[in-house]
Write a protein that holds these residues in place. Structure first.
Motif, short mmCIF file in Angstrom:
data_model
loop_
_atom_site.label_atom_id
_atom_site.label_comp_id
_atom_site.label_asym_id
_atom_site.label_seq_id
_atom_site.Cartn_x
_atom_site.Cartn_y
_atom_site.Cartn_z
N ASN A 9 48.11 49.87 37.82
CA ASN A 9 47.59 49.57 36.49
C ASN A 9 46.08 49.87 36.48
O ASN A 9 45.30 49.20 37.16
N VAL A 12 43.69 46.93 35.50
CA VAL A 12 43.57 45.92 36.55
C VAL A 12 42.73 46.44 37.70
O VAL A 12 41.84 45.75 38.21
N ALA A 80 53.48 40.17 38.48
CA ALA A 80 53.73 39.71 37.11
C ALA A 80 54.96 38.83 37.07
O ALA A 80 55.29 38.27 36.03
N LYS A 101 49.83 37.67 37.58
CA LYS A 101 49.22 38.28 36.41
C LYS A 101 49.66 37.55 35.15
O LYS A 101 50.81 37.12 35.06
N PRO A 102 48.79 37.46 34.14
CA PRO A 102 47.37 37.83 34.17
C PRO A 102 46.58 36.81 34.99
O PRO A 102 46.94 35.64 35.05
#
Length: 234
Positions: A9, A12, A80, A101-102
Motif C-alpha cells: 500500500n 501506508v 487489516a 490497520k488503520p
C-alpha cells in the motif's frame, strides 16, 4: 537502525517513510512478497515490518520461512484482519508483535522502539550486563545465549528471549498481561493481551515439558515463572 518494510500500500509505506525520516531510521521499502523475502535474505536488518496481504508471497508465509531458518530478527506484522484467529496465527508463525490497520504512526513507532531498543548495529543488540543463573537455566544478557540444563537453546525470537529473561529475574512473582506488555514489550497496554498469551505458549513449547512448563498460569491474574515440577498443569 535499518528496517525492511514489505508493504504494497503506497500510502501506508509513504506514511511510515516520513516517520522513519523524522526518527533517523534507514528504511527500505518493497511492495512484493517474493521480492521482499529475497531482499531480506540479501541484507542485514535491525527489524522487519511485513504486511499480511501481499502479492507474490503473503506476510505470514514470509514470517514462517524466516523463523524456520532460525533467524531471530524482530518482526512486526501489519494486518487489516481483526479476527482473533488471524492475529494469533501471525504471532504463532513467529511475529514479535502486530499492528492492526488503520493504525497511528506513533503506535507503530512505539512498537519498533520497544522491540529494537536492545539491538544496535555492533552485535545486533545493546549489551546489558548480566549472567543470570537459575536452577535449570543460564541466560547471558550480553550474548543473548540461553542454556537449559547445559544444552543451548537457539530458536528463541528476540521477544521470547526478553520474556524468559524477565521472568527468570522475578521467579515465582505473578505478573498480569498488562504488566508484561509494559515491562517486556515496552509500551502501555492497548487493549489486546493475546500477544502475551501466544509468546507464553511458544516458550512452553520451546523450553518446557508437560511436567515442567516453567511458565504457569495463575487464573484470573496472569503468569509466573517457577522451576518446580508440577502435576496436571494446564
Amino acid at each position: 537502525m535499518k528496517i525492511l518494510v514489505i508493504e504494497d500500500n503506497e500510502s501506508v509505506a509513504s506514511m511510515i517513510g516520513m516517520f522513519f525520516l523524522k526518527e533517523g531510521i534507514e528504511g527500505e521499502f518493497v511492495a512484493d512478497g517474493l521480492e521482499g523475502y529475497s531482499r531480506y535474505k540479501s541484507g542485514e536488518w535491525d527489524a522487519l515490518i511485513i504486511d499480511w496481504m501481499l502479492p507474490g508471497m503473503d506476510g505470514v508465509t514470509i514470517c514462517r520461512k524466516i523463523r524456520e531458518e532460525k533467524s531471530t530478527v524482530p518482526i512486526i506484522m501489519l494486518t487489516a484482519k481483526d479476527r482473533e484467529s488471524d492475529q494469533v496465527l501471525g504471532l504463532e508463525m513467529g511475529a514479535d508483535d502486530y499492528v492492526t490497520k488503520p493504525f497511528s504512526p506513533l503506535a507503530l513507532m512505539a512498537r519498533i522502539k520497544a522491540i529494537t531498543r536492545r539491538y544496535q548495529s555492533n552485535n545486533g543488540y545493546q549489551a546489558e550486563s548480566g549472567l543470570l543463573k537459575t536452577q535449570h537455566f543460564q541466560i547471558n544478557k550480553d550474548t543473548r545465549e540461553v542454556l537449559l540444563n547445559g544444552e543451548s537453546v537457539k530458536n528463541l525470537t528476540p521477544k521470547e528471549f526478553d520474556l524468559l529473561y524477565y521472568f527468570a529475574q522475578h521467579s515465582k512473582q505473578v505478573f498480569s498481561r498488562e504488566q508484561l506488555l509494559e515491562q517486556v514489550w515496552g509500551y502501555e497496554f492497548y487493549g489486546d493481551e493475546r500477544t502475551v498469551d501466544v509468546h507464553i505458549k511458544r516458550l512452553r513449547k520451546k523450553v518446557g515439558t508437560q511436567d515442567q512448563p516453567f511458565f504457569h498460569t495463575v487464573w484470573g491474574i496472569g503468569y509466573k515463572f517457577d522451576e518446580v515440577v508440577v502435576e496436571n498443569e494446564i
